[in-house]
Write a protein that holds these residues in place. Sequence first.
Motif, PDB file in Angstrom:
ATOM      1  N   ARG A  71       0.814  -1.225   0.000  1.00 13.43           N
ATOM      2  CA  ARG A  71       0.000   0.000   0.000  1.00 13.43           C
ATOM      3  C   ARG A  71       0.843   1.270   0.000  1.00 13.43           C
ATOM      4  O   ARG A  71       0.415   2.294  -0.513  1.00 13.43           O
ATOM      5  N   ALA A  72       2.018   1.229   0.540  1.00 14.69           N
ATOM      6  CA  ALA A  72       2.896   2.402   0.552  1.00 14.69           C
ATOM      7  C   ALA A  72       3.687   2.536  -0.745  1.00 14.69           C
ATOM      8  O   ALA A  72       4.396   3.518  -0.937  1.00 14.69           O
ATOM      9  N   ALA A  73       3.587   1.549  -1.628  1.00 16.15           N
ATOM     10  CA  ALA A  73       4.298   1.518  -2.918  1.00 16.15           C
ATOM     11  C   ALA A  73       5.813   1.584  -2.734  1.00 16.15           C
ATOM     12  O   ALA A  73       6.526   2.231  -3.475  1.00 16.15           O
ATOM     13  N   ARG A  74       6.306   0.882  -1.730  1.00 14.60           N
ATOM     14  CA  ARG A  74       7.752   0.824  -1.487  1.00 14.60           C
ATOM     15  C   ARG A  74       8.333  -0.564  -1.742  1.00 14.60           C
ATOM     16  O   ARG A  74       9.523  -0.711  -1.942  1.00 14.60           O
ATOM     17  N   ILE A  75       7.489  -1.599  -1.686  1.00 13.79           N
ATOM     18  CA  ILE A  75       7.901  -2.982  -1.929  1.00 13.79           C
ATOM     19  C   ILE A  75       6.980  -3.534  -3.013  1.00 13.79           C
ATOM     20  O   ILE A  75       5.771  -3.355  -2.944  1.00 13.79           O
ATOM     21  N   GLY A  76       7.569  -4.198  -3.990  1.00 12.15           N
ATOM     22  CA  GLY A  76       6.724  -4.730  -5.045  1.00 12.15           C
ATOM     23  C   GLY A  76       7.385  -5.855  -5.808  1.00 12.15           C
ATOM     24  O   GLY A  76       8.562  -6.158  -5.611  1.00 12.15           O
ATOM     25  N   SER A  77       6.614  -6.455  -6.692  1.00 10.45           N
ATOM     26  CA  SER A  77       7.145  -7.531  -7.525  1.00 10.45           C
ATOM     27  C   SER A  77       6.341  -7.620  -8.809  1.00 10.45           C
ATOM     28  O   SER A  77       5.219  -7.136  -8.902  1.00 10.45           O
ATOM     29  N   VAL A  78       6.963  -8.246  -9.792  1.00  9.57           N
ATOM     30  CA  VAL A  78       6.302  -8.560 -11.049  1.00  9.57           C
ATOM     31  C   VAL A  78       6.202 -10.078 -11.084  1.00  9.57           C
ATOM     32  O   VAL A  78       7.196 -10.777 -10.915  1.00  9.57           O
ATOM     33  N   VAL A  79       4.977 -10.584 -11.268  1.00 15.14           N
ATOM     34  CA  VAL A  79       4.715 -12.015 -11.195  1.00 15.14           C
ATOM     35  C   VAL A  79       4.227 -12.504 -12.559  1.00 15.14           C
ATOM     36  O   VAL A  79       3.368 -11.878 -13.174  1.00 15.14           O
ATOM     37  N   LEU A  80       4.793 -13.626 -13.013  1.00 15.59           N
ATOM     38  CA  LEU A  80       4.428 -14.221 -14.290  1.00 15.59           C
ATOM     39  C   LEU A  80       3.583 -15.461 -14.051  1.00 15.59           C
ATOM     40  O   LEU A  80       3.969 -16.350 -13.291  1.00 15.59           O
ATOM     41  N   PHE A  81       2.418 -15.503 -14.699  1.00 16.11           N
ATOM     42  CA  PHE A  81       1.541 -16.670 -14.673  1.00 16.11           C
ATOM     43  C   PHE A  81       1.520 -17.246 -16.085  1.00 16.11           C
ATOM     44  O   PHE A  81       1.290 -16.516 -17.046  1.00 16.11           O
ATOM     45  N   THR A  82       1.782 -18.558 -16.218  1.00 10.51           N
ATOM     46  CA  THR A  82       1.790 -19.192 -17.535  1.00 10.51           C
ATOM     47  C   THR A  82       0.950 -20.458 -17.536  1.00 10.51           C
ATOM     48  O   THR A  82       0.731 -21.078 -16.491  1.00 10.51           O
ATOM     49  N   ASN A  83       0.507 -20.831 -18.723  1.00  7.88           N
ATOM     50  CA  ASN A  83      -0.217 -22.091 -18.931  1.00  7.88           C
ATOM     51  C   ASN A  83      -1.380 -22.283 -17.974  1.00  7.88           C
ATOM     52  O   ASN A  83      -1.596 -23.370 -17.451  1.00  7.88           O
ATOM     53  N   SER A  84      -2.119 -21.230 -17.697  1.00  9.60           N
ATOM     54  CA  SER A  84      -3.309 -21.284 -16.834  1.00  9.60           C
ATOM     55  C   SER A  84      -3.013 -21.766 -15.420  1.00  9.60           C
ATOM     56  O   SER A  84      -3.875 -22.319 -14.749  1.00  9.60           O
ATOM     57  N   GLU A  85      -1.786 -21.582 -14.941  1.00  8.69           N
ATOM     58  CA  GLU A  85      -1.439 -21.973 -13.572  1.00  8.69           C
ATOM     59  C   GLU A  85      -1.981 -20.940 -12.599  1.00  8.69           C
ATOM     60  O   GLU A  85      -2.004 -19.751 -12.877  1.00  8.69           O
TER      61      GLU A  85
END
Length: 72
Positions: free
Chosen positions: A26-40
Amino acid sequence: MSQETRVLMEVGWVADDALIVKEVDRAARIGSVVLFTNSESVGKVVRKLGEDGEEGDDGWIDHVSHPIYRRS
């Protein structure tokens, strides 16, 4: 990052079977980019954002600083 504190900043299809989700706290200080593949239902963190991320920035994570693009 606990589930209750995540905010989805961006969601985008990067292939016919691959979805990328950019999430931050919520503070926009910690984040990540997450990849979802093959309907997992469980994704893989492909990038960390914020102070512990690859850029080591201790400021806010800006929405436009790491845009998601689909390659044709």
